[in-house]
Design a protein around this motif. Sequence first.
Motif, PDB file in Angstrom:
ATOM      1  N   LYS B 149      -0.865  13.162 -29.520  1.00  0.00           N
ATOM      2  CA  LYS B 149      -1.161  13.462 -28.127  1.00  0.00           C
ATOM      3  C   LYS B 149      -2.643  13.754 -27.953  1.00  0.00           C
ATOM      4  O   LYS B 149      -3.320  14.155 -28.889  1.00  0.00           O
ATOM      5  CB  LYS B 149      -0.341  14.664 -27.648  1.00  0.00           C
ATOM      6  CG  LYS B 149       1.150  14.363 -27.579  1.00  0.00           C
ATOM      7  CD  LYS B 149       1.947  15.624 -27.328  1.00  0.00           C
ATOM      8  CE  LYS B 149       3.438  15.328 -27.328  1.00  0.00           C
ATOM      9  NZ  LYS B 149       4.233  16.574 -27.485  1.00  0.00           N
ATOM     10  N   TYR B 151      -5.614  15.917 -25.746  1.00  0.00           N
ATOM     11  CA  TYR B 151      -5.802  17.120 -24.935  1.00  0.00           C
ATOM     12  C   TYR B 151      -7.198  17.126 -24.328  1.00  0.00           C
ATOM     13  O   TYR B 151      -8.176  16.816 -24.985  1.00  0.00           O
ATOM     14  CB  TYR B 151      -5.599  18.384 -25.773  1.00  0.00           C
ATOM     15  CG  TYR B 151      -4.196  18.501 -26.308  1.00  0.00           C
ATOM     16  CD1 TYR B 151      -3.182  19.075 -25.536  1.00  0.00           C
ATOM     17  CD2 TYR B 151      -3.867  18.010 -27.573  1.00  0.00           C
ATOM     18  CE1 TYR B 151      -1.887  19.177 -26.020  1.00  0.00           C
ATOM     19  CE2 TYR B 151      -2.577  18.112 -28.058  1.00  0.00           C
ATOM     20  CZ  TYR B 151      -1.586  18.694 -27.276  1.00  0.00           C
ATOM     21  OH  TYR B 151      -0.316  18.786 -27.755  1.00  0.00           O
ATOM     22  N   HIS B 197       1.186  21.756 -22.766  1.00  0.00           N
ATOM     23  CA  HIS B 197       1.601  20.600 -21.932  1.00  0.00           C
ATOM     24  C   HIS B 197       0.629  20.359 -20.804  1.00  0.00           C
ATOM     25  O   HIS B 197       0.287  19.232 -20.468  1.00  0.00           O
ATOM     26  CB  HIS B 197       2.996  20.831 -21.346  1.00  0.00           C
ATOM     27  CG  HIS B 197       4.074  20.789 -22.378  1.00  0.00           C
ATOM     28  ND1 HIS B 197       5.308  21.406 -22.221  1.00  0.00           N
ATOM     29  CD2 HIS B 197       4.112  20.214 -23.611  1.00  0.00           C
ATOM     30  CE1 HIS B 197       6.039  21.224 -23.294  1.00  0.00           C
ATOM     31  NE2 HIS B 197       5.333  20.505 -24.166  1.00  0.00           N
ATOM     32  N   GLU B 200      -2.299  18.541 -21.760  1.00  0.00           N
ATOM     33  CA  GLU B 200      -2.043  17.259 -22.394  1.00  0.00           C
ATOM     34  C   GLU B 200      -2.455  16.133 -21.445  1.00  0.00           C
ATOM     35  O   GLU B 200      -2.146  16.195 -20.252  1.00  0.00           O
ATOM     36  CB  GLU B 200      -0.545  17.157 -22.685  1.00  0.00           C
ATOM     37  CG  GLU B 200      -0.167  16.130 -23.709  1.00  0.00           C
ATOM     38  CD  GLU B 200       1.347  16.192 -23.933  1.00  0.00           C
ATOM     39  OE1 GLU B 200       1.990  15.151 -23.765  1.00  0.00           O
ATOM     40  OE2 GLU B 200       1.872  17.311 -24.220  1.00  0.00           O
ATOM     41  N   LYS B 202      -1.788  12.699 -20.149  1.00  0.00           N
ATOM     42  CA  LYS B 202      -0.776  11.625 -20.172  1.00  0.00           C
ATOM     43  C   LYS B 202      -1.481  10.289 -20.005  1.00  0.00           C
ATOM     44  O   LYS B 202      -2.029  10.013 -18.931  1.00  0.00           O
ATOM     45  CB  LYS B 202       0.250  11.798 -19.038  1.00  0.00           C
ATOM     46  CG  LYS B 202       1.536  12.466 -19.466  1.00  0.00           C
ATOM     47  CD  LYS B 202       1.408  13.977 -19.423  1.00  0.00           C
ATOM     48  CE  LYS B 202       2.719  14.647 -19.853  1.00  0.00           C
ATOM     49  NZ  LYS B 202       2.610  16.101 -19.753  1.00  0.00           N
ATOM     50  N   GLU B 203      -1.459   9.465 -21.015  1.00  0.00           N
ATOM     51  CA  GLU B 203      -2.109   8.157 -20.899  1.00  0.00           C
ATOM     52  C   GLU B 203      -1.211   7.219 -20.114  1.00  0.00           C
ATOM     53  O   GLU B 203       0.009   7.281 -20.207  1.00  0.00           O
ATOM     54  CB  GLU B 203      -2.367   7.598 -22.295  1.00  0.00           C
ATOM     55  CG  GLU B 203      -3.239   8.571 -23.103  1.00  0.00           C
ATOM     56  CD  GLU B 203      -3.929   7.852 -24.241  1.00  0.00           C
ATOM     57  OE1 GLU B 203      -4.229   6.644 -24.084  1.00  0.00           O
ATOM     58  OE2 GLU B 203      -4.167   8.493 -25.282  1.00  0.00           O
ATOM     59  N   ALA B 205       0.882   4.254 -19.084  1.00  0.00           N
ATOM     60  CA  ALA B 205       1.708   3.377 -19.932  1.00  0.00           C
ATOM     61  C   ALA B 205       1.033   1.997 -20.013  1.00  0.00           C
ATOM     62  O   ALA B 205       0.584   1.468 -18.991  1.00  0.00           O
ATOM     63  CB  ALA B 205       3.102   3.232 -19.329  1.00  0.00           C
TER      64      ALA B 205
END
Lengths: 208, 208, 208, 208
Positions: B149, B151, B197, B200, B202-203, B205
């Motif tokens: 992941k 950050y 979270h 984090e 989120k890349e 998709a």
Amino acid sequence: MGKIDDKKKQKKAALLSAAYQLFAVKGIDNTSVSEIVQGAKLAKGTFYLYFKDKYEVRDSLIASQANLLFERASRQMDYVLQEKEPDSVEDSIIYLIDTVVDQLNDSPNLLRFISKNLSWGVFSKLQIADLDNRNCMDIFDALLSESNKKYRQKELMIFMIVELVNATCYNVILNHVPVELDELKPDLYNSIRNILHQFEVKEAAPVI
Amino acid sequence: MGKIDDKKKQKKAALLSAAYQLFAVKGIDNTSVSEIVQGAKLAKGTFYLYFKDKYEVRDSLIASQANLLFERASRQMDYVLQEKEPDSVEDSIIYLIDTVVDQLNDSPNLLRFISKNLSWGVFSKLQIADLDNRNCMDIFDALLSESNKKYRQKELMIFMIVELVNATCYNVILNHVPVELDELKPDLYNSIRNILHQFEVKEAAPVI
Amino acid sequence: MGKIDDKKKQKKAALLSAAYQLFAVKGIDNTSVSEIVQGAKLAKGTFYLYFKDKYEVRDSLIASQANLLFERASRQMDYVLQEKEPDSVEDSIIYLIDTVVDQLNDSPNLLRFISKNLSWGVFSKLQIADLDNRNCMDIFDALLSESNKKYRQKELMIFMIVELVNATCYNVILNHVPVELDELKPDLYNSIRNILHQFEVKEAAPVI
Amino acid sequence: MGKIDDKKKQKKAALLSAAYQLFAVKGIDNTSVSEIVQGAKLAKGTFYLYFKDKYEVRDSLIASQANLLFERASRQMDYVLQEKEPDSVEDSIIYLIDTVVDQLNDSPNLLRFISKNLSWGVFSKLQIADLDNRNCMDIFDALLSESNKKYRQKELMIFMIVELVNATCYNVILNHVPVELDELKPDLYNSIRNILHQFEVKEAAPVI
DNA sequence: GATGAATGAGCGTTCATTCAT
DNA sequence: AATGAATGAACGCTCATTCAT
């Protein structure tokens, strides 16, 4: 006669104000009564007409400063609520905290003083004079009970939020590390929302 | 000759140890040099051969105690990682924090001393002697980079986590308010997961 | 107007009374003007309208208290002498002393105060107000001159008696050492008789 | 090293000596630690290296001064007894007292200090260091037991004698009233003889 | 290097005295 | 006349720091 009483109030206020500055900057232990009276431009003996010792000054200051802090926050909220109903209780709490944080940012001495002297034990029992003698916890409680959501272990939840705000703001406002306040706020408030969710009790969907 | 150097190290260590006990229990401001040398069973003048004043002792202690804390935490982790791969980086971080918290719980003096004296500015640059001279941040960094992941603003994230842990544990362990440590842990660690979270990234998709 | 003068006398009396209690119990040196006015329920400044300092109060008290003591002793004697002629002058003197001793025993404060503050120099010249302005020595003198016996060095004799009574009663009444008052009295009075005999001038028998 | 110990003894002695002068002249309550160290030409802090407070100094002085007094009296008696056997135990006691009185006459400070600070309770239990740790009472006791006469209530008897000597000498030596010491002595010693007789137990003549 | 006696500035606190009200 | 708030000098005591040994 009112004149004398006025002068007395002025003297007491001068002592409190001088002590407040010194306590915030140097800490209680490194502040002497001599410095306080020097700051208040009064004789040493005068100090003892108004306070038993510097710890009584501290206690008096904690009460009055926390009072001021929450009074202002409360006034601010009332003002805003007149304008517009908040979307949710979470929003209200975030707004309340934001008001407090802004005050702390405007007055580093207040922040330093509060952080150094206000333990949870004291804080949680703190009486706010002008708010029907309710303590700080009651204010949060009242806000929470307006919600249609249920929360478990409310005291623990508030404790975590207060400590997180206090600790992070202390470093950010006073030392500007690791970020500036503007940069902290979004993530801080997000974390607070997460904590609120975390303590939210999800009731089982009623069986039809 | 090594013998003399040994004796010197012993004396310095004795002073540090005596000061540590006193600082933790009574606070720096209420600890006198006299008490320190008395605790170390040395002469008053000897103190000034090794330290300029008690504040130099404090600084020296902060470094060494934080060193000890993280060294032990690090050793513990290595030991555990030999046995079993953790399920996720989050788990590793929680485990690391739990090890630190348990140490603080076992030694209230350590907690009192660290909490009162270790600002973020000092902490974030703290060199851990036996760990290739990496600082504390590097340890977290290393753990995080093992994850798949991503950050954002890692320093701010770690800052918030560290401050939350520090502030809540201080009250809970030392004053037992508002709950006991066992009761705090689940919610504290849950909050930490939430903070992770929250930071984090989120890349998007990948488009096929 | 007499009313105002009455009020002034009342205030002075209140100050004297409060000071007397405190002096007797705590001693002059450990009594502050603040305590005296507090006891008299007057303002601090009022004290200085009536007395220069606490030592002037002491001097005033010595006179009035010794006055009271001897006035009461004198009244008591007059009352007794109405009933019955004493067998001898020695008996009268012992009776006078016994009356004084009983007063001191009834009021330890009086004893403490008198003993610590009444030197022979002051005592021997003490004017008893209500007794034709005669001083204490005159009372003894009068008693002695009623006798058909002659005494040499009367002042020295009285001095020795007074000092012996004062010193022994102080310890016995206040500290109960080495004996109680009842046990002291017979031997004390016996010693006084012996001192009286010792100073008696035996005249040569007239040749017929 | 002896040199350092010597200096320490000198400093302690300087403090005791300065305090002694001041206590005798002004009394303990009107003597400040500042004055004592000023008199001893030492720094204020030095006082507290040697004594807890001025009352500890007083206690130390009472012991040492009473010691000196009785040591000298005892030495003097031994010296005299080598020359000539006293005619009676009464003579010995009078001689002992005379030696003490002469010492008090030579040193008004000693008299003032002793009189103001030495109560019977303290006096009667006073340990004389160089005399086999016997207390003052024991010395009188020993003298009395050498006599072939018997005495009842020895403690009361000695109490009366000591108080009479103390009280009369205080006024006569320090204030020269009502007579000078030379004029007091014959009658004082005569009174003491009378007190001794008074407590003497006359045994019934054996019936033939 | 090690000692600990000595220092004196500075602390918290008290209190006699003054003086505006 | 009476008040009591205000003063500041002086108290007892602590302690960081120095330095002769």
